[in-house]
Motif scaffolding. Structure first.
Motif, PDB file in Angstrom:
ATOM      1  N   VAL A  76      36.163  56.660  40.839  1.00 48.97           N
ATOM      2  CA  VAL A  76      36.377  55.745  41.950  1.00 48.97           C
ATOM      3  C   VAL A  76      37.626  56.195  42.694  1.00 48.97           C
ATOM      4  O   VAL A  76      38.722  56.227  42.123  1.00 48.97           O
ATOM      5  CB  VAL A  76      36.534  54.296  41.448  1.00 48.97           C
ATOM      6  N   LEU A  77      37.461  56.568  43.944  1.00 52.39           N
ATOM      7  CA  LEU A  77      38.577  57.093  44.714  1.00 52.39           C
ATOM      8  C   LEU A  77      39.426  55.937  45.230  1.00 52.39           C
ATOM      9  O   LEU A  77      38.943  55.072  45.979  1.00 52.39           O
ATOM     10  CB  LEU A  77      38.060  57.935  45.889  1.00 52.39           C
ATOM     11  N   LEU A  78      40.686  55.897  44.824  1.00 57.56           N
ATOM     12  CA  LEU A  78      41.609  54.882  45.306  1.00 57.56           C
ATOM     13  C   LEU A  78      42.130  55.285  46.675  1.00 57.56           C
ATOM     14  O   LEU A  78      42.232  56.463  47.007  1.00 57.56           O
ATOM     15  CB  LEU A  78      42.761  54.715  44.318  1.00 57.56           C
ATOM     16  N   SER A  79      42.471  54.291  47.471  1.00 63.84           N
ATOM     17  CA  SER A  79      42.916  54.565  48.836  1.00 63.84           C
ATOM     18  C   SER A  79      44.342  55.080  48.863  1.00 63.84           C
ATOM     19  O   SER A  79      44.757  55.710  49.840  1.00 63.84           O
ATOM     20  CB  SER A  79      42.814  53.294  49.680  1.00 63.84           C
ATOM     21  N   GLY A  80      45.128  54.808  47.817  1.00 64.81           N
ATOM     22  CA  GLY A  80      46.531  55.185  47.832  1.00 64.81           C
ATOM     23  C   GLY A  80      47.367  54.307  48.732  1.00 64.81           C
ATOM     24  O   GLY A  80      48.511  54.644  49.066  1.00 64.81           O
ATOM     25  N   ARG A  81      46.833  53.143  49.109  1.00 62.13           N
ATOM     26  CA  ARG A  81      47.531  52.223  50.019  1.00 62.13           C
ATOM     27  C   ARG A  81      47.458  50.815  49.460  1.00 62.13           C
ATOM     28  O   ARG A  81      46.405  50.381  48.999  1.00 62.13           O
ATOM     29  CB  ARG A  81      46.894  52.277  51.407  1.00 62.13           C
ATOM     30  N   PHE A  82      48.589  50.099  49.504  1.00 66.03           N
ATOM     31  CA  PHE A  82      48.604  48.695  49.114  1.00 66.03           C
ATOM     32  C   PHE A  82      49.609  47.959  49.973  1.00 66.03           C
ATOM     33  O   PHE A  82      50.777  48.358  50.068  1.00 66.03           O
ATOM     34  CB  PHE A  82      48.959  48.519  47.633  1.00 66.03           C
ATOM     35  N   ASN A  83      49.150  46.889  50.622  1.00 60.02           N
ATOM     36  CA  ASN A  83      50.010  46.059  51.466  1.00 60.02           C
ATOM     37  C   ASN A  83      50.405  44.817  50.669  1.00 60.02           C
ATOM     38  O   ASN A  83      49.547  43.963  50.408  1.00 60.02           O
ATOM     39  CB  ASN A  83      49.254  45.679  52.746  1.00 60.02           C
ATOM     40  N   PRO A  84      51.669  44.695  50.244  1.00 54.71           N
ATOM     41  CA  PRO A  84      52.068  43.550  49.410  1.00 54.71           C
ATOM     42  C   PRO A  84      51.821  42.201  50.072  1.00 54.71           C
ATOM     43  O   PRO A  84      51.392  41.241  49.411  1.00 54.71           O
ATOM     44  CB  PRO A  84      53.562  43.790  49.166  1.00 54.71           C
ATOM     45  N   TRP A  85      52.099  42.096  51.382  1.00 49.12           N
ATOM     46  CA  TRP A  85      51.902  40.827  52.077  1.00 49.12           C
ATOM     47  C   TRP A  85      50.425  40.444  52.106  1.00 49.12           C
ATOM     48  O   TRP A  85      50.060  39.306  51.813  1.00 49.12           O
ATOM     49  CB  TRP A  85      52.477  40.910  53.484  1.00 49.12           C
ATOM     50  N   ARG A  86      49.568  41.404  52.441  1.00 49.93           N
ATOM     51  CA  ARG A  86      48.121  41.140  52.454  1.00 49.93           C
ATOM     52  C   ARG A  86      47.610  40.872  51.043  1.00 49.93           C
ATOM     53  O   ARG A  86      46.694  40.072  50.842  1.00 49.93           O
ATOM     54  CB  ARG A  86      47.383  42.323  53.073  1.00 49.93           C
ATOM     55  N   GLY A  87      48.203  41.548  50.048  1.00 54.76           N
ATOM     56  CA  GLY A  87      47.815  41.281  48.664  1.00 54.76           C
ATOM     57  C   GLY A  87      48.169  39.869  48.244  1.00 54.76           C
ATOM     58  O   GLY A  87      47.394  39.193  47.549  1.00 54.76           O
ATOM     59  N   LEU A  88      49.336  39.387  48.677  1.00 58.47           N
ATOM     60  CA  LEU A  88      49.729  38.008  48.378  1.00 58.47           C
ATOM     61  C   LEU A  88      48.786  37.015  49.048  1.00 58.47           C
ATOM     62  O   LEU A  88      48.351  36.035  48.423  1.00 58.47           O
ATOM     63  CB  LEU A  88      51.167  37.774  48.843  1.00 58.47           C
ATOM     64  N   LEU A  89      48.462  37.269  50.322  1.00 58.93           N
ATOM     65  CA  LEU A  89      47.528  36.380  51.017  1.00 58.93           C
ATOM     66  C   LEU A  89      46.153  36.383  50.351  1.00 58.93           C
ATOM     67  O   LEU A  89      45.505  35.334  50.238  1.00 58.93           O
ATOM     68  CB  LEU A  89      47.397  36.809  52.485  1.00 58.93           C
ATOM     69  N   LEU A  90      45.720  37.552  49.894  1.00 58.19           N
ATOM     70  CA  LEU A  90      44.437  37.649  49.195  1.00 58.19           C
ATOM     71  C   LEU A  90      44.462  36.812  47.921  1.00 58.19           C
ATOM     72  O   LEU A  90      43.518  36.067  47.636  1.00 58.19           O
ATOM     73  CB  LEU A  90      44.136  39.110  48.867  1.00 58.19           C
ATOM     74  N   GLY A  91      45.531  36.918  47.137  1.00 62.20           N
ATOM     75  CA  GLY A  91      45.628  36.146  45.904  1.00 62.20           C
ATOM     76  C   GLY A  91      45.672  34.656  46.152  1.00 62.20           C
ATOM     77  O   GLY A  91      45.004  33.868  45.452  1.00 62.20           O
ATOM     78  N   LEU A  92      46.447  34.222  47.163  1.00 61.20           N
ATOM     79  CA  LEU A  92      46.531  32.799  47.477  1.00 61.20           C
ATOM     80  C   LEU A  92      45.191  32.245  47.958  1.00 61.20           C
ATOM     81  O   LEU A  92      44.783  31.143  47.570  1.00 61.20           O
ATOM     82  CB  LEU A  92      47.609  32.563  48.545  1.00 61.20           C
ATOM     83  N   ARG A  93      44.495  33.029  48.787  1.00 56.82           N
ATOM     84  CA  ARG A  93      43.186  32.574  49.273  1.00 56.82           C
ATOM     85  C   ARG A  93      42.184  32.509  48.126  1.00 56.82           C
ATOM     86  O   ARG A  93      41.345  31.592  48.072  1.00 56.82           O
ATOM     87  CB  ARG A  93      42.696  33.504  50.374  1.00 56.82           C
ATOM     88  N   MET A  94      42.265  33.455  47.185  1.00 54.47           N
ATOM     89  CA  MET A  94      41.374  33.420  46.033  1.00 54.47           C
ATOM     90  C   MET A  94      41.601  32.160  45.204  1.00 54.47           C
ATOM     91  O   MET A  94      40.651  31.490  44.779  1.00 54.47           O
ATOM     92  CB  MET A  94      41.591  34.664  45.170  1.00 54.47           C
ATOM     93  N   MET A  95      42.867  31.810  44.974  1.00 52.12           N
ATOM     94  CA  MET A  95      43.174  30.600  44.206  1.00 52.12           C
ATOM     95  C   MET A  95      42.676  29.354  44.927  1.00 52.12           C
ATOM     96  O   MET A  95      42.120  28.435  44.307  1.00 52.12           O
ATOM     97  CB  MET A  95      44.676  30.517  43.936  1.00 52.12           C
ATOM     98  N   PHE A  96      42.859  29.312  46.246  1.00 51.73           N
ATOM     99  CA  PHE A  96      42.367  28.164  47.017  1.00 51.73           C
ATOM    100  C   PHE A  96      40.853  28.054  46.945  1.00 51.73           C
ATOM    101  O   PHE A  96      40.302  26.958  46.749  1.00 51.73           O
ATOM    102  CB  PHE A  96      42.817  28.302  48.471  1.00 51.73           C
ATOM    103  N   ASP A  97      40.158  29.191  47.083  1.00 50.59           N
ATOM    104  CA  ASP A  97      38.694  29.172  47.031  1.00 50.59           C
ATOM    105  C   ASP A  97      38.192  28.715  45.661  1.00 50.59           C
ATOM    106  O   ASP A  97      37.232  27.941  45.566  1.00 50.59           O
ATOM    107  CB  ASP A  97      38.140  30.567  47.347  1.00 50.59           C
ATOM    108  N   VAL A  98      38.831  29.190  44.588  1.00 52.06           N
ATOM    109  CA  VAL A  98      38.399  28.808  43.242  1.00 52.06           C
ATOM    110  C   VAL A  98      38.590  27.322  43.009  1.00 52.06           C
ATOM    111  O   VAL A  98      37.701  26.635  42.489  1.00 52.06           O
ATOM    112  CB  VAL A  98      39.160  29.637  42.183  1.00 52.06           C
ATOM    113  N   VAL A  99      39.746  26.794  43.415  1.00 52.12           N
ATOM    114  CA  VAL A  99      40.033  25.365  43.197  1.00 52.12           C
ATOM    115  C   VAL A  99      39.097  24.493  44.026  1.00 52.12           C
ATOM    116  O   VAL A  99      38.484  23.544  43.514  1.00 52.12           O
ATOM    117  CB  VAL A  99      41.508  25.060  43.524  1.00 52.12           C
TER     118      VAL A  99
END
Length: 214
Positions: A76-99
């Motif tokens: 699996v080829l990784l992109s070599g890129r990670f945006n911390p701010w977008r990662g935080l928003l992704l995690g928060l949205r995931m928690m909201f969706d699950v709840v």
């Protein structure tokens, strides 16, 4: 008879043969690419035993190496890129969706007049990345009420079972939710080209909505 069209030039054609190293990475590069998978397998082994000691870690490493060698899969080829701010928003949205989805499913389970109406929905993803497709499928399946039942890797299609889809609007909302999850994953850890494509599509959607309201 129309004139013959010139043949388009593609990278990797006879006129520009790819170098050997483009297709056959070095041994150290191959090991480096496998490190995230090896680490994930060792972590999974430790979580299964529910404690950490030298024996658990050593056996986890040996099993991870054995699994990756005996049951070889395309890397699996990784992109070599990670945006911390977008990662935080992704995690928060995931928690909201699950709840929120957990509350909705709980209410439907005890609602005496509710009659189930579910659907199998096909969703066309924007990307063809194996990593993005896998993460999107996992993120959708974690949220109660939806679970991915099949993936068409070649065409980039997700087939999911969705709870409470009585109308076309419900189906459309479910598709929007899946595509929104994919976009957030791309913006957090997709390639620069994928992120630019998602941003461009978002701008086009905003422009279309603005035209509709005029």
């Amino acid at each position: 008879m129309p004139p013959a069209q010139p043949m388009p030039h593609h990278e990797g054609s006879a006129t520009s043969a790819p170098r050997r190293e483009d297709h056959e990475p070095s041994r150290w590069r191959s090991v480096w690419r496998q490190l995230p998978l090896l680490g994930a397998l060792v972590l999974l082994w430790i979580m299964l035993w529910d404690h950490i000691d030298v024996l658990t870690v050593v056996t986890g490493v040996l099993l991870a190496i054995g699994v990756t060698r005996a049951l070889y899969l395309p890397p699996v080829l990784l992109s070599g890129r990670f945006n911390p701010w977008r990662g935080l928003l992704l995690g928060l949205r995931m928690m909201f969706d699950v709840v929120s989805a957990s509350v909705q499913v709980a209410v439907l389970a005890i609602w005496p007049w509710w009659k189930p109406m579910n659907s199998i929905i096909a969703v066309q993803l924007h990307t063809r990345s194996d990593l993005v497709t896998t993460l999107t499928a996992e993120a959708i399946s974690v949220v109660p009420g939806t679970v991915v039942v099949d993936i068409d890797r070649e065409r980039g299609l997700l087939y999911l079972h969705a709870l409470g889809t009585r109308t076309a609007a419900d189906v459309h909302r479910t598709r929007r939710h899946v595509l929104g999850t994919e976009e957030r994953i791309v913006l957090a850890m997709g390639t620069h080209e994928q992120a630019a494509s998602v941003r461009q599509e978002r701008r086009e959607r905003r422009a279309a909505r603005t035209e509709e309201h005029r």
